[in-house]
Motif scaffolding. Structure first.
Motif, PDB file in Angstrom:
ATOM      1  N   THR A  39       0.899  -1.179  -0.043  1.00 18.73           N
ATOM      2  CA  THR A  39       0.150   0.054  -0.070  1.00 18.73           C
ATOM      3  C   THR A  39       0.874   1.350   0.085  1.00 18.73           C
ATOM      4  OG1 THR A  39      -1.756  -1.257   1.152  1.00 18.73           O
ATOM      5  CG2 THR A  39      -1.695   1.368   1.112  1.00 18.73           C
ATOM      6  N   LEU A  40       0.679   2.230  -1.031  1.00 18.87           N
ATOM      7  CA  LEU A  40       1.492   3.272  -1.048  1.00 18.87           C
ATOM      8  C   LEU A  40       0.828   4.267  -0.015  1.00 18.87           C
ATOM      9  CD1 LEU A  40       2.447   2.044  -3.793  1.00 18.87           C
ATOM     10  CD2 LEU A  40       2.597   4.318  -4.781  1.00 18.87           C
ATOM     11  N   ALA A  41       1.757   4.908   0.752  1.00 18.57           N
ATOM     12  CA  ALA A  41       1.455   5.851   1.874  1.00 18.57           C
ATOM     13  C   ALA A  41       1.141   7.293   1.049  1.00 18.57           C
ATOM     14  CB  ALA A  41       2.597   6.168   2.752  1.00 18.57           C
ATOM     15  N   ALA A  42       1.759   7.426  -0.163  1.00 16.87           N
ATOM     16  CA  ALA A  42       1.290   8.602  -1.044  1.00 16.87           C
ATOM     17  C   ALA A  42       1.851   8.356  -2.525  1.00 16.87           C
ATOM     18  CB  ALA A  42       2.355   9.872  -0.356  1.00 16.87           C
ATOM     19  N   PRO A  43       1.302   9.439  -3.356  1.00 15.03           N
ATOM     20  CA  PRO A  43       1.783   8.962  -4.683  1.00 15.03           C
ATOM     21  C   PRO A  43       3.377   9.027  -4.962  1.00 15.03           C
ATOM     22  CG  PRO A  43       0.140  10.543  -4.390  1.00 15.03           C
ATOM     23  CD  PRO A  43       0.435  10.351  -3.410  1.00 15.03           C
ATOM     24  N   ALA A  44       3.825   8.119  -5.710  1.00 14.17           N
ATOM     25  CA  ALA A  44       5.272   8.158  -5.905  1.00 14.17           C
ATOM     26  C   ALA A  44       5.650   8.596  -7.298  1.00 14.17           C
ATOM     27  CB  ALA A  44       5.645   6.311  -6.042  1.00 14.17           C
ATOM     28  N   SER A  45       6.872   9.146  -7.135  1.00 10.95           N
ATOM     29  CA  SER A  45       7.379   9.947  -8.363  1.00 10.95           C
ATOM     30  C   SER A  45       8.635   9.006  -9.145  1.00 10.95           C
ATOM     31  CB  SER A  45       7.760  11.357  -8.094  1.00 10.95           C
ATOM     32  OG  SER A  45       8.735  11.338  -6.892  1.00 10.95           O
ATOM     33  N   TRP A  46       9.550   8.735  -8.038  1.00 10.44           N
ATOM     34  CA  TRP A  46      10.621   7.848  -8.743  1.00 10.44           C
ATOM     35  C   TRP A  46      10.738   6.313  -8.228  1.00 10.44           C
ATOM     36  CZ3 TRP A  46      14.773   9.915 -11.353  1.00 10.44           C
ATOM     37  CH2 TRP A  46      14.943  11.081 -11.614  1.00 10.44           C
ATOM     38  N   LEU A  47      11.313   5.488  -9.082  1.00  6.86           N
ATOM     39  CA  LEU A  47      11.556   4.180  -8.792  1.00  6.86           C
ATOM     40  C   LEU A  47      13.097   3.826  -8.991  1.00  6.86           C
ATOM     41  CD1 LEU A  47       9.257   1.943  -8.055  1.00  6.86           C
ATOM     42  CD2 LEU A  47       9.508   1.274 -10.535  1.00  6.86           C
TER      43      LEU A  47
END
Length: 460
Positions: free
Chosen positions: A270-278
């Motif tokens: 579950t993502l705590a917030a939107p992700a921008s980098w991987l």
């Protein structure tokens, strides 16, 4: 010197999303350079092309034509991306001929003098001024006075022409293969759910496979990390990153298996917030021995290997839901094996509760004695009595025995301090067939005169 220039380009697709999907699946430029290191140690990027200097190793591949065919046939990029190549005596000449090939223009009769001026990177910012001087090819510019050319257009253009004619040695920053795989990628759009990360993770996995093959290693443990785009959410401070780890029981280079494992792991995150980098990095790798093959058809079965299926189910259902038996040194049959997570073999730490350690209902006891049954009950089942004969789906007839077991008298923790004194028999039931039973011989039984029989196991 002999150079090969390679370039990947996405062709126009019938569907608008096909080119985008191919671009997302394409390995990173650094990974493409690692792939080229299989053929020569001299690899570099020059503008839009991957350059390979092959003069010292081309004979090992059967010559220039054979090497070029092998490069085109072993294209590491999906079929939607077309690989084009060209050759030349210098890197600038090979790059210029590649640009002509992409534009579908014919090769000039004189090389490098007849090459169009716009195929030389150092001359592109001076094309208009050189055209007014009547210069449209490399040879026409090279014929200008050296001093005036350098003062008017800079030393870079003159140096490039000297390299093209072999008057100056080339200098490049050669690519090298890192000891540990670690690559970071910016997402094309913010990812709000963990499965959305898999779209861009495929590109990193493709780069990982190239690195593993170049290093001749097999992946044992990977970590996928994503950077959160927010520092606070709903008044709660967030960590800068989140990550998931994937482990395998055996070293692997199979991209499909790693992709399935990572997909199952992300489906539970579950993502705590939107992700921008991987970012993907290797945590543990082992030397790769290569795939072994057999001439026997029964050894070459299609489908997933057993350990791959177990790993995938362990990730999907949880480590404690996929268990395997482990043998333990104990004389009491119900304590001769314990259940452990199947992924424990790959290094994941797990601690099964004591109750699970005693659960031996779903796997055979591992005993050296061939008379032991193949199936044990979770707990011994007390049998009813018909006079002095124990009954299980009818009166039992003792066939073999007794086999006396006396253990636990030292008061071990697993036995709860209670000794076990038993006489084991192989008996036959009218309906259940062969069964494994025992009679208690404890001091309490002798004092009370009560005889208790128990069913311990069943024979197939």
């Amino acid at each position: 010197m002999h150079w090969i220039a390679l370039q990947w380009s996405l062709e126009a697709q019938a569907e608008a999303g096909a080119a985008t999907a191919a671009a997302d699946a394409m390995p990173t430029p650094e990974a493409l350079g690692w792939w080229a290191l299989r053929y020569t140690p001299h690899v570099c990027w020059l503008d839009e092309a991957l350059m390979l200097e092959v003069s010292a190793c081309e004979r090992l591949w059967g010559g220039r034509s054979s090497l070029m065919r092998q490069l085109l046939n072993e294209n590491p990029v999906p079929a939607a991306a077309v690989l084009r190549g060209a050759q030349g005596a210098t890197s600038l000449e090979a790059l210029a001929r590649l640009r002509l090939f992409v534009r579908e223009e014919k090769r000039p009769p004189e090389i490098p003098a007849g090459l169009p001026l716009d195929t030389l990177s150092a001359a592109r910012e001076h094309l208009d001024a050189l055209a007014r001087l009547g210069c449209r090819s490399w040879g026409e510019v090279a014929a200008l006075p050296r001093g005036g050319l350098s003062r008017r257009f800079g030393a870079e253009l003159r140096a490039a022409l000297d390299i093209a004619w072999g008057l100056r040695p080339e200098s490049h920053a050669w690519l090298t293969l890192p000891d540990v795989f670690e690559q970071k990628l910016e997402l094309p759009a913010l990812a709000e759910t963990a499965p959305e990360l898999m779209w861009s993770a495929n590109r990193l996995l493709s780069a990982l496979q190239i690195w593993l093959r170049a290093r001749q290693r097999g992946a044992r443990a990977l970590e996928l990390e994503w950077t959160l785009d927010l520092k606070r959410f709903n008044g709660v401070n967030l960590p800068p990153t989140q990550q998931v780890a994937v482990r395998t029981a055996e070293p692997t280079q199979d991209l499909a298996h790693l992709r399935r494992l990572l997909s199952e792991k992300l489906a539970l995150a579950t993502l705590a917030a939107p992700a921008s980098w991987l970012k993907l990095r290797s945590l543990e790798t082992d030397p790769w021995a290569g795939a072994s093959t057999s001439f026997l058809p029964e050894d070459n079965r299609k489908g997933d290997k057993l350990h791959e299926m177990v790993e995938r189910l362990s990730v999907r259902l949880g480590a404690m839901q996929v268990l395997v038996p482990r043998a333990r040194a104990d004389h009491q049959p119900e304590h001769t094996q314990v259940w452990r997570p199947a992924l424990g073999r790959s290094g994941i730490k797990s601690a099964a509760p004591k109750a699970r350690a005693r659960d031996a209902a779903a796997a055979p006891a591992q005993q050296p004695d061939a008379l032991y049954p193949a199936w044990l009950l979770p707990e011994p089942l007390r049998l009813e009595m018909d006079g002095e004969r124990p009954c299980y789906k009818g009166p039992l007839s003792k066939l073999i025995g007794p086999q006396r077991v006396e253990t636990g008298w030292w008061g071990g923790v697993d036995e709860g301090g209670q000794p076990a004194v038993r006489d084991y028999y192989i008996a036959e039931s009218p309906e259940a067939g062969l069964v494994w039973i025992f009679r208690e011989r404890s001091a309490a039984c002798f004092a009370s005169g009560e005889v208790r029989w128990f069913l311990q196991g069943l024979y197939a």
